[in-house]
Write a protein that holds these residues in place. Structure first.
Motif, PDB file in Angstrom:
ATOM      1  N   LYS A   1      -4.666 -20.795  15.039  1.00 48.09           N
ATOM      2  CA  LYS A   1      -3.309 -21.398  15.540  1.00 48.09           C
ATOM      3  C   LYS A   1      -2.269 -20.420  14.755  1.00 48.09           C
ATOM      4  O   LYS A   1      -1.757 -21.063  13.702  1.00 48.09           O
ATOM      5  N   LEU A   2      -2.148 -19.263  15.053  1.00 46.51           N
ATOM      6  CA  LEU A   2      -1.230 -18.514  14.284  1.00 46.51           C
ATOM      7  C   LEU A   2      -0.050 -17.834  15.032  1.00 46.51           C
ATOM      8  O   LEU A   2      -0.445 -17.521  16.290  1.00 46.51           O
ATOM      9  N   ARG A   3       0.813 -17.529  14.555  1.00 42.94           N
ATOM     10  CA  ARG A   3       2.153 -17.017  15.216  1.00 42.94           C
ATOM     11  C   ARG A   3       2.723 -15.818  14.326  1.00 42.94           C
ATOM     12  O   ARG A   3       3.140 -16.002  13.235  1.00 42.94           O
ATOM     13  N   TYR A   4       3.252 -14.796  14.820  1.00 47.98           N
ATOM     14  CA  TYR A   4       3.906 -13.838  14.005  1.00 47.98           C
ATOM     15  C   TYR A   4       5.458 -13.953  14.701  1.00 47.98           C
ATOM     16  O   TYR A   4       5.505 -14.006  15.891  1.00 47.98           O
ATOM     17  N   VAL A   5       6.454 -14.108  13.820  1.00 54.74           N
ATOM     18  CA  VAL A   5       7.897 -14.085  14.035  1.00 54.74           C
ATOM     19  C   VAL A   5       8.633 -13.176  13.320  1.00 54.74           C
ATOM     20  O   VAL A   5       8.328 -13.010  12.256  1.00 54.74           O
ATOM     21  N   ILE A   6       9.308 -12.650  14.230  1.00 53.94           N
ATOM     22  CA  ILE A   6      10.592 -11.527  13.601  1.00 53.94           C
ATOM     23  C   ILE A   6      11.767 -12.351  13.352  1.00 53.94           C
ATOM     24  O   ILE A   6      12.244 -13.039  14.097  1.00 53.94           O
ATOM     25  N   PRO A   7      12.113 -12.464  12.142  1.00 58.69           N
ATOM     26  CA  PRO A   7      13.309 -13.457  11.746  1.00 58.69           C
ATOM     27  C   PRO A   7      14.424 -12.907  12.559  1.00 58.69           C
ATOM     28  O   PRO A   7      14.753 -11.673  12.531  1.00 58.69           O
ATOM     29  N   ARG A   8      15.108 -13.934  12.932  1.00 59.72           N
ATOM     30  CA  ARG A   8      16.379 -13.887  13.837  1.00 59.72           C
ATOM     31  C   ARG A   8      17.242 -12.817  13.029  1.00 59.72           C
ATOM     32  O   ARG A   8      17.969 -11.990  13.918  1.00 59.72           O
ATOM     33  N   SER A   9      17.565 -13.080  11.921  1.00 53.81           N
ATOM     34  CA  SER A   9      18.665 -12.264  11.290  1.00 53.81           C
ATOM     35  C   SER A   9      18.427 -10.884  11.067  1.00 53.81           C
ATOM     36  O   SER A   9      19.168  -9.866  10.712  1.00 53.81           O
ATOM     37  N   GLY A  10      17.260 -10.429  11.292  1.00 58.43           N
ATOM     38  CA  GLY A  10      16.799  -9.015  11.299  1.00 58.43           C
ATOM     39  C   GLY A  10      15.761  -8.728   9.993  1.00 58.43           C
ATOM     40  O   GLY A  10      15.924  -9.647   9.242  1.00 58.43           O
ATOM     41  N   THR A  11      15.305  -7.656  10.332  1.00 57.77           N
ATOM     42  CA  THR A  11      14.143  -7.265   9.222  1.00 57.77           C
ATOM     43  C   THR A  11      14.200  -5.961   8.983  1.00 57.77           C
ATOM     44  O   THR A  11      15.187  -5.070   9.380  1.00 57.77           O
ATOM     45  N   SER A  12      13.056  -5.287   8.344  1.00 57.78           N
ATOM     46  CA  SER A  12      12.884  -4.013   8.168  1.00 57.78           C
ATOM     47  C   SER A  12      12.220  -3.262   9.468  1.00 57.78           C
ATOM     48  O   SER A  12      11.278  -4.009   9.868  1.00 57.78           O
ATOM     49  N   LEU A  13      12.534  -2.378   9.821  1.00 55.81           N
ATOM     50  CA  LEU A  13      11.779  -1.521  10.653  1.00 55.81           C
ATOM     51  C   LEU A  13      11.081  -0.434  10.082  1.00 55.81           C
ATOM     52  O   LEU A  13      11.433   0.495   9.168  1.00 55.81           O
ATOM     53  N   TRP A  14      10.062  -0.075  10.390  1.00 54.09           N
ATOM     54  CA  TRP A  14       9.269   1.087  10.059  1.00 54.09           C
ATOM     55  C   TRP A  14       8.249   1.937  10.760  1.00 54.09           C
ATOM     56  O   TRP A  14       8.068   1.483  11.868  1.00 54.09           O
ATOM     57  N   SER A  15       8.282   3.359  10.567  1.00 52.98           N
ATOM     58  CA  SER A  15       7.195   3.957  11.536  1.00 52.98           C
ATOM     59  C   SER A  15       6.512   5.004  10.689  1.00 52.98           C
ATOM     60  O   SER A  15       6.752   5.253   9.454  1.00 52.98           O
ATOM     61  N   ASP A  16       5.201   5.270  11.241  1.00 48.17           N
ATOM     62  CA  ASP A  16       4.523   6.332  10.491  1.00 48.17           C
ATOM     63  C   ASP A  16       4.715   7.437  11.469  1.00 48.17           C
ATOM     64  O   ASP A  16       4.801   7.384  12.780  1.00 48.17           O
ATOM     65  N   THR A  17       4.724   8.699  10.973  1.00 49.92           N
ATOM     66  CA  THR A  17       4.654   9.943  11.747  1.00 49.92           C
ATOM     67  C   THR A  17       3.345  10.821  11.520  1.00 49.92           C
ATOM     68  O   THR A  17       2.607  10.650  10.547  1.00 49.92           O
ATOM     69  N   MET A  18       3.657  11.982  12.103  1.00 46.08           N
ATOM     70  CA  MET A  18       2.641  13.088  12.023  1.00 46.08           C
ATOM     71  C   MET A  18       3.481  14.206  11.557  1.00 46.08           C
ATOM     72  O   MET A  18       4.596  14.576  12.238  1.00 46.08           O
ATOM     73  N   VAL A  19       3.145  14.926  10.366  1.00 48.54           N
ATOM     74  CA  VAL A  19       3.818  16.289   9.792  1.00 48.54           C
ATOM     75  C   VAL A  19       2.845  17.494   9.885  1.00 48.54           C
ATOM     76  O   VAL A  19       1.833  17.045   9.522  1.00 48.54           O
ATOM     77  N   ILE A  20       3.377  18.367   9.472  1.00 44.36           N
ATOM     78  CA  ILE A  20       2.670  19.616   9.337  1.00 44.36           C
ATOM     79  C   ILE A  20       3.049  20.270   8.007  1.00 44.36           C
ATOM     80  O   ILE A  20       4.382  20.605   7.858  1.00 44.36           O
ATOM     81  N   PRO A  21       2.139  20.187   7.007  1.00 40.15           N
ATOM     82  CA  PRO A  21       2.914  20.807   5.557  1.00 40.15           C
ATOM     83  C   PRO A  21       2.872  22.170   5.858  1.00 40.15           C
ATOM     84  O   PRO A  21       2.480  22.883   6.396  1.00 40.15           O
ATOM     85  N   THR A  22       3.855  22.691   4.895  1.00 39.18           N
ATOM     86  CA  THR A  22       4.196  24.027   4.756  1.00 39.18           C
ATOM     87  C   THR A  22       2.864  24.885   4.499  1.00 39.18           C
ATOM     88  O   THR A  22       2.757  26.025   4.740  1.00 39.18           O
ATOM     89  N   THR A  23       1.834  24.279   3.680  1.00 38.04           N
ATOM     90  CA  THR A  23       0.826  24.837   3.246  1.00 38.04           C
ATOM     91  C   THR A  23      -0.385  24.684   4.202  1.00 38.04           C
ATOM     92  O   THR A  23      -1.533  25.098   3.906  1.00 38.04           O
ATOM     93  N   SER A  24      -0.091  24.405   5.547  1.00 34.81           N
ATOM     94  CA  SER A  24      -1.212  23.980   6.534  1.00 34.81           C
ATOM     95  C   SER A  24      -2.132  25.143   6.770  1.00 34.81           C
ATOM     96  O   SER A  24      -1.547  26.373   7.068  1.00 34.81           O
ATOM     97  N   PRO A  25      -3.274  25.149   6.535  1.00 35.66           N
ATOM     98  CA  PRO A  25      -4.090  26.459   6.952  1.00 35.66           C
ATOM     99  C   PRO A  25      -4.478  26.616   8.292  1.00 35.66           C
ATOM    100  O   PRO A  25      -4.845  27.743   8.596  1.00 35.66           O
TER     101      PRO A  25
END
Lengths: 298, 376, 375
Positions: free
Chosen positions: C269-293
């Protein structure tokens, strides 16, 4: 034969290096390693500690003791105090628990079984320290293994997870094998005839233990305590995972400065220097007062 | 020391003159019987030695007395008290260990004071007795040193002082001089002997060095394979060995195996396995030994050498001289008899020319110098 | 890298591997003139085989199914190394080992930092198809405007997961934690992250998650002190089993961790709630380093992951919200309507991204955090 005017025949004396140089030459590789891996890094940390708020990518420009002044703010006293409490507590617990075990293995277990028993004690070291700490959560949490057993035998549950006692349990568990190994090495060398001599002179077994076994293994006790104390001062896994909301230690604080969001390498370096200082003082005290027979000129 | 009295479980009718008494004592380690039924009584005030080759059980016997081992069976009494299960720290004995076993974390003074401190003597008493003991062993100038700063002989003296300071009823010495060099050993032997005379204590010493045992002891027990072969005075042990082992072990000797051929009231005729006919003394004057297998023992120093056949033909044999060794005051040589026996002969080194090796030679000895010992 | 059990949080600044830290210090020193710079060491360039692609990623972003599909499509072999925190990733990358990687998965704020340090190559948008499928707010983010250097792969929120049996009604906003101190006493955990915990408290006071105002920050600290007796510990990882067992009633957690736990334990009996007044938003990305072989293979991988079917598949398997509209459209309805995973635009509007702050303010945060966790 010390008469220099009659050198012993056939002794080539023209190419012999000065004898005082030879030990130094032999020590040179160790000296280079020591300088490269200990002295130079420590000096670099010290220099970094003199730069306030330095982050990676900035010029190292030592400018004073600001970082150290920050440490002496009263905010950080509880942090150092808690580190000392955990380390000293762990050291004492390891001594009290480790000595009987090491004594039993070294003096009671038949010789051919000793290595096997030791192996059994060292086995936990082969698992990740992180996983061991997580295992303690499973054991100590309110509905965990410990409380299940306690309730079965009618004892009220213990709420020790996320408290000081849980950290001490976790750290003691992590350090105990080291203590046992070192004490075993010391006790295994104990001349058992000394115990017979003590008994012969009228010492009961407890008296012989305190007057002979303990003093004879003092070097091991000092070495083991030192190792446990130092390692405990640097342990940030157990306080973090098993500690409660108030479990900030010096090691965790240092971690935060380097790998945390703060990225303040200068302050982290200053904290590291303080940690090194505390540990050095502990070593110096033990060297001075820890081993009387060594001081006696043996 | 007084605890011993409280341990008196059975008031056995012990012989009051014995300080230590062993009755049919056995000791078994993991099915290995090291001591096999020893009976012995050590008289109050005597210097008693247990002598034997290594592995004969002599050290175990001493350790039984000290309490480091418990008899597997039999009885052990010290000053008339039953001691089988009494731990070492409740026995009125003290031990001087072969390796000294000094506490290297304590000074000389503290080592000697160790026993007294445990017995809660007063400070002044301890001070006085420790000083006395150290003076007794001539170590009073070394009180503040640590054992590692002392020579082997000095450590030996401290070990003695540490044991004696407790005024034990019996002092046990386990190969006390074994680790010392020859000159120091001689010196310490003399001092041990003096100490014994001065203190009047019962000394029990274990040694494999027969010369040491012969020169120091009032009585000697010779042990072999866990058993006592003979207990006697040094003279008797040397001159009247009761078993072939004792004859062989004590001093050099020449042994012939043979059978009794005939007997007189005081003499026996023995034919050896190699056919020699030897006239020999029986072990005791009034011996009833008249038949059976015997070993005949002749000491090397009792054998005479001559280039011509001796007038008397009793105990006189022909042989060839082999291997002459000069040992300073004596010459040691081997003689191969025509019968095939090889004998050791010891002659004083006199300023006469000695026959060279390979010379044909005659040997002879008096029947008085030759003992027939029954093989049991 | 350390392979961790699948339960370890992906964004946590897991405090481990101090050895790596010292390695970073030792190699991070570059002498320059009379002084020296505490420099980033750039990995040396290396030439890679065109059929091999090394990527450096979070534990649950990669699985054999994904690499096999990619191999069938392109013939390129994937080698993946795993990290458990952005800081570990950067430290390892900078020790020189990073030269073997052609694709890395930093989180938003780390992308900004790596751009600033000139570690990331400018992406050639003509070589990436499907960028237009990204939700509008991911096409122009604060950490990398116009996706010049990074392509978002997933996103999420920070919120509260709680036991619906014990807490009824449950909390709807941060402020409710202070009201519910009695039932939550020593049965609640907060994240072991200064910015998240302080940010949430700032939000409950009506301030910004990224406040730089010392008065506001002090106010937040003092409010947290009141809540502290009820907090059993600050942890990012060690709450799952205890929440399931009922030892804990509430934990502050990242949406990805919370949703995954709920999906894997449907009976709890579990629930996830996003607080009404707001929270932090995150994202993960894909990048190509300058050293990419092997940049070619890197582009191929990014294109592969941008395919709506692939992105939808990953979302269903790993419960990360995809920022890819086309992929979202392919999801089954229950997942699409999961408001924990995909909150409404209205909720998102109240949220903020955590942005890096300058050193002075960071130190202030750190000082309050030390006081809070040692007092």
């Amino acid at each position: 034969m010390t008469n220099p005017s009659h050198p012993i025949a056939n002794q080539p004396d023209s190419q012999v290096k000065p004898t005082w140089l030879q030990p130094l030459l032999m020590l040179a590789p160790a000296g280079v390693w020591l300088a490269l891996l200990l002295v130079v890094p420590t000096l670099l940390i010290f220099e970094l500690s003199l730069v306030p708020g330095i982050r990676p990518g900035q010029v190292v420009n030592p400018s004073g003791l600001d970082n150290y002044l920050r440490i002496v703010q009263p905010d950080y006293f509880p942090v150092l105090g808690r580190s000392l409490f955990f380390s000293i507590g762990t050291t004492l617990a390891c001594l009290i628990l480790g000595f009987p075990v090491a004594y039993w293995i070294a003096l009671k277990v038949p010789h051919r079984w000793q290595n096997l028993v030791l192996l059994g004690f060292v086995l936990p070291l082969w698992t990740s320290s992180l996983l061991r700490s997580y295992a303690w959560i499973t054991i100590l949490r309110p509905t965990g293994v410990l409380n299940t057993i306690l309730s079965k035998i009618g004892i009220p549950p213990l709420d020790i997870l996320n408290r000081e006692s849980a950290v001490l349990i976790g750290m003691t568990y992590s350090m105990l094998p080291y203590m046992v190994l070192i004490l075993y090495a010391a006790l295994e060398k104990l001349d058992r005839q000394l115990l017979e001599a003590a008994s012969d002179l009228g010492a009961t077994p407890p008296q012989a233990f305190w007057k002979v076994t303990v003093p004879q293994s003092l070097t091991g006790i000092a070495a083991g305590s030192l190792l446990v104390f130092i390692t405990s001062m640097g342990d940030f896994v157990n306080p973090e995972i098993l500690g409660g909301a108030s479990s900030m230690t010096v090691a965790r604080l240092i971690y935060n400065q380097f790998l945390g969001a703060t990225q303040n390498w200068g302050f982290g370096s200053a904290l590291s220097m303080v940690l090194i200082l505390v540990v050095s003082i502990a070593i110096a005290l033990l060297l001075k007062y820890g081993d009387r027979s060594a001081a006696g000129g043996v | 020391m007084s605890q011993a009295a409280t341990q008196n479980q059975t008031s056995t009718t012990a012989d009051a003159e014995f300080d230590v008494e062993l009755r049919k004592v056995f000791k078994v380690f993991n099915s290995d019987t090291v001591v096999r039924g020893i009976d012995l009584g050590i008289r109050r005030g005597e210097f008693f030695s247990i002598l034997g080759p290594s592995g004969c059980g002599k050290t175990t016997t001493l350790r039984l007395m000290a309490g480091f081992e418990t008899p597997s069976s039999g009885e052990l009494l010290i000053q008339g008290h039953f001691m089988n299960r009494v731990p070492p720290y409740r026995r009125p004995v003290n031990t001087v260990f072969q390796s000294y076993a000094l506490f290297n974390h304590l000074t000389v003074w503290e080592n000697v004071a160790f026993g007294l401190r445990l017995q809660k003597h007063t400070k002044a008493d301890i001070q006085q007795r420790v000083d006395e003991s150290l003076k007794l062993v001539k170590m009073d100038g070394f009180a503040k040193r640590f054992p590692a700063q002392l020579s082997g002989g000095q450590q030996q003296r401290v070990a003695l002082a540490r044991a004696l300071v407790n005024r034990p009823a019996v002092l046990l010495l386990d190969e006390p001089l074994g680790a010392l060099d020859l000159k120091l050993r001689k010196e310490m032997q003399m001092e041990l002997s003096n100490l014994h005379r001065e203190l009047g204590l019962t000394f029990v010493m274990v040694t494999h060095d027969q010369e040491e045992a012969l020169s120091l002891s009032d009585r000697i027990a010779v042990m072999n394979q866990g058993k006592i072969e003979q207990i006697d005075s040094p003279e008797q042990i040397y001159q009247q060995p009761k078993t072939p082992f004792v004859a062989d072990f004590i001093g050099d000797t020449n042994l012939f195996h043979g059978k009794i051929e005939g007997f007189y009231p005081t003499m026996l005729w023995v034919i050896t396995d190699n056919g020699l006919k030897i006239k020999a003394k029986p072990p005791d004057a009034g011996s009833s030994l008249t038949s059976g297998s015997v070993v005949v023992s002749v000491r090397p120093e009792s054998i005479r050498l001559s280039l011509s056949r001796p007038n008397e033909d009793v105990n006189s044999f022909e042989g060839r001289l082999r291997n002459v060794m000069y040992l300073g005051t004596h010459l040691h040589c081997l003689v191969d008899l025509t019968s095939g026996d090889r004998l050791t002969v010891m002659r004083p080194n006199l300023p006469t020319t000695f026959p060279s090796e390979d010379t044909p030679i005659y040997i002879s000895w008096s029947p008085q110098d030759c003992l027939a010992i029954p093989i049991t | 890298m350390i392979g961790l059990p699948a339960h370890f949080s992906r964004r946590s600044l897991t405090r481990r591997q101090i050895l790596q830290t010292s390695a970073a210090i030792a190699s991070g020193m570059v002498l320059s003139g009379c002084g020296w710079t505490l420099a980033e060491v750039r990995p040396a360039l290396s030439k890679g085989n065109k059929d091999d692609l090394s990527i450096y990623t979070w534990e649950s972003y990669i699985d054999p199914q994904l690499t096999e599909t990619f191999h069938t499509q392109t013939g390129i072999n994937i080698t993946a190394d795993i990290y458990d925190s952005n800081e570990t990733m950067l430290a390892t990358f900078q020790t020189g080992k990073g030269a073997i990687y052609s694709v890395i998965y930093p989180s938003d704020y780390k992308v900004a930092e790596m751009i600033e340090k000139k570690l990331l190559s400018q992406l050639d948008h003509s070589r990436i198809s499907g960028l237009e499928n990204l939700l509008p707010e991911f096409q122009n983010s604060v950490y990398d405007p116009g996706n010049q250097h990074s392509v978002p792969i997933s996103w999420g929120t920070t919120g509260l997961i709680y036991n619906t049996d014990a807490l009824n009604p449950g909390p709807e906003d941060w402020q409710d934690l202070w009201q519910m101190q009695q039932p939550l006493n020593r049965k609640m955990t907060l994240l072991a992250d200064v910015r998240e915990v302080m940010g949430a408290t700032l939000k409950s006071l009506g301030h910004s998650y990224n406040s730089t105002n010392p008065t506001e920050i002090k106010q937040a600290y003092e409010k947290l002190v009141q809540l502290k007796p009820a907090v059993t510990t600050f942890t990012t990882d060690a709450w799952r089993d205890r929440l399931l067992a009922g030892d804990l009633l509430l934990s502050m957690a990242y949406s990805a961790d919370a949703v995954r736990l709920i999906q894997e334990n449907p009976d709890a009996k579990l629930r996830y709630v996003i607080p009404r007044s707001g929270t932090s938003l995150w994202s993960d990305t894909m990048v190509i380093p300058t050293t990419s072989p092997n940049p070619d293979a890197a582009y191929a991988w990014i294109n592969f992951m941008m395919q709506p079917s692939v992105a939808a598949d990953v979302t269903q398997r790993l419960f990360f919200a995809t920022p890819n509209q086309a992929a979202y459209d392919q999801l089954p309805a229950p997942l699409r309507n999961n408001r924990s995973l995909f909150p409404s635009d209205e909720v998102i509007k109240a949220c903020e991204r955590i942005i890096p702050l300058d050193a002075k303010v960071t130190e202030l945060y750190d000082q309050y955090w030390t006081k809070l966790t040692s007092g």
